[in-house]
Design a protein around this motif. Sequence first.
Motif, PDB file in Angstrom:
ATOM      1  N   ASP A 122       0.843  -1.186   0.000  1.00  0.00           N
ATOM      2  CA  ASP A 122       0.000   0.000   0.000  1.00  0.00           C
ATOM      3  C   ASP A 122       0.883   1.242   0.000  1.00  0.00           C
ATOM      4  OD1 ASP A 122      -2.335  -1.485   0.120  1.00  0.00           O
ATOM      5  OD2 ASP A 122      -2.469  -1.387   2.295  1.00  0.00           O
ATOM      6  N   PRO A 149       0.466   5.096   0.971  1.00  0.00           N
ATOM      7  CA  PRO A 149      -0.457   6.090   1.532  1.00  0.00           C
ATOM      8  C   PRO A 149      -0.270   7.466   0.887  1.00  0.00           C
ATOM      9  CG  PRO A 149       1.342   5.682   3.058  1.00  0.00           C
ATOM     10  CD  PRO A 149       1.527   4.734   1.903  1.00  0.00           C
ATOM     11  N   SER A 172      -2.137  11.854   5.163  1.00  0.00           N
ATOM     12  CA  SER A 172      -3.528  11.420   5.123  1.00  0.00           C
ATOM     13  C   SER A 172      -3.614   9.935   5.464  1.00  0.00           C
ATOM     14  CB  SER A 172      -4.103  11.644   3.721  1.00  0.00           C
ATOM     15  OG  SER A 172      -5.408  11.147   3.642  1.00  0.00           O
ATOM     16  N   ARG A 173      -4.800   9.498   5.796  1.00  0.00           N
ATOM     17  CA  ARG A 173      -5.024   8.064   6.023  1.00  0.00           C
ATOM     18  C   ARG A 173      -5.532   7.366   4.760  1.00  0.00           C
ATOM     19  NH1 ARG A 173      -7.652   7.507  12.020  1.00  0.00           N
ATOM     20  NH2 ARG A 173      -5.957   8.581  13.092  1.00  0.00           N
ATOM     21  N   LEU A 174      -5.733   8.137   3.705  1.00  0.00           N
ATOM     22  CA  LEU A 174      -6.190   7.581   2.436  1.00  0.00           C
ATOM     23  C   LEU A 174      -5.022   6.940   1.696  1.00  0.00           C
ATOM     24  CD1 LEU A 174      -8.374  10.572   1.240  1.00  0.00           C
ATOM     25  CD2 LEU A 174      -9.146   8.477   2.364  1.00  0.00           C
ATOM     26  N   LEU A 175      -5.347   5.985   0.820  1.00  0.00           N
ATOM     27  CA  LEU A 175      -4.316   5.322   0.033  1.00  0.00           C
ATOM     28  C   LEU A 175      -4.213   5.948  -1.347  1.00  0.00           C
ATOM     29  CD1 LEU A 175      -4.904   1.555   0.856  1.00  0.00           C
ATOM     30  CD2 LEU A 175      -3.127   3.060   1.737  1.00  0.00           C
ATOM     31  N   ARG A 205      -3.318   1.127  -3.809  1.00  0.00           N
ATOM     32  CA  ARG A 205      -3.559  -0.040  -2.978  1.00  0.00           C
ATOM     33  C   ARG A 205      -2.693  -1.199  -3.449  1.00  0.00           C
ATOM     34  NH1 ARG A 205      -8.622  -3.859  -2.855  1.00  0.00           N
ATOM     35  NH2 ARG A 205      -8.189  -4.913  -0.909  1.00  0.00           N
TER      36      ARG A 205
END
Length: 63
Positions: free
Chosen positions: A36, A38, A42-45, A48
């Motif tokens: 992954d 990131p 942020s916590r979004l990827l 993936r």
Amino acid sequence: MNAQGAVDAWALSAECALARQSGYEDVHGACRQLRDIPLPHSRLLLARRCDCDCHHTAEMGKR
């Protein structure tokens, strides 16, 4: 394509999706989505990890 097939297609890298077709099996080795990635701060990827079975098998062999 059913809903599960659409989800499976999104979970694969472009290389592994192509490698599912006859004659392109060797393309799995070109996959670069092995982890992954990131999005910074942020916590979004951003990207993936590829969910292909060939990667899971290779990771299990390393342990």
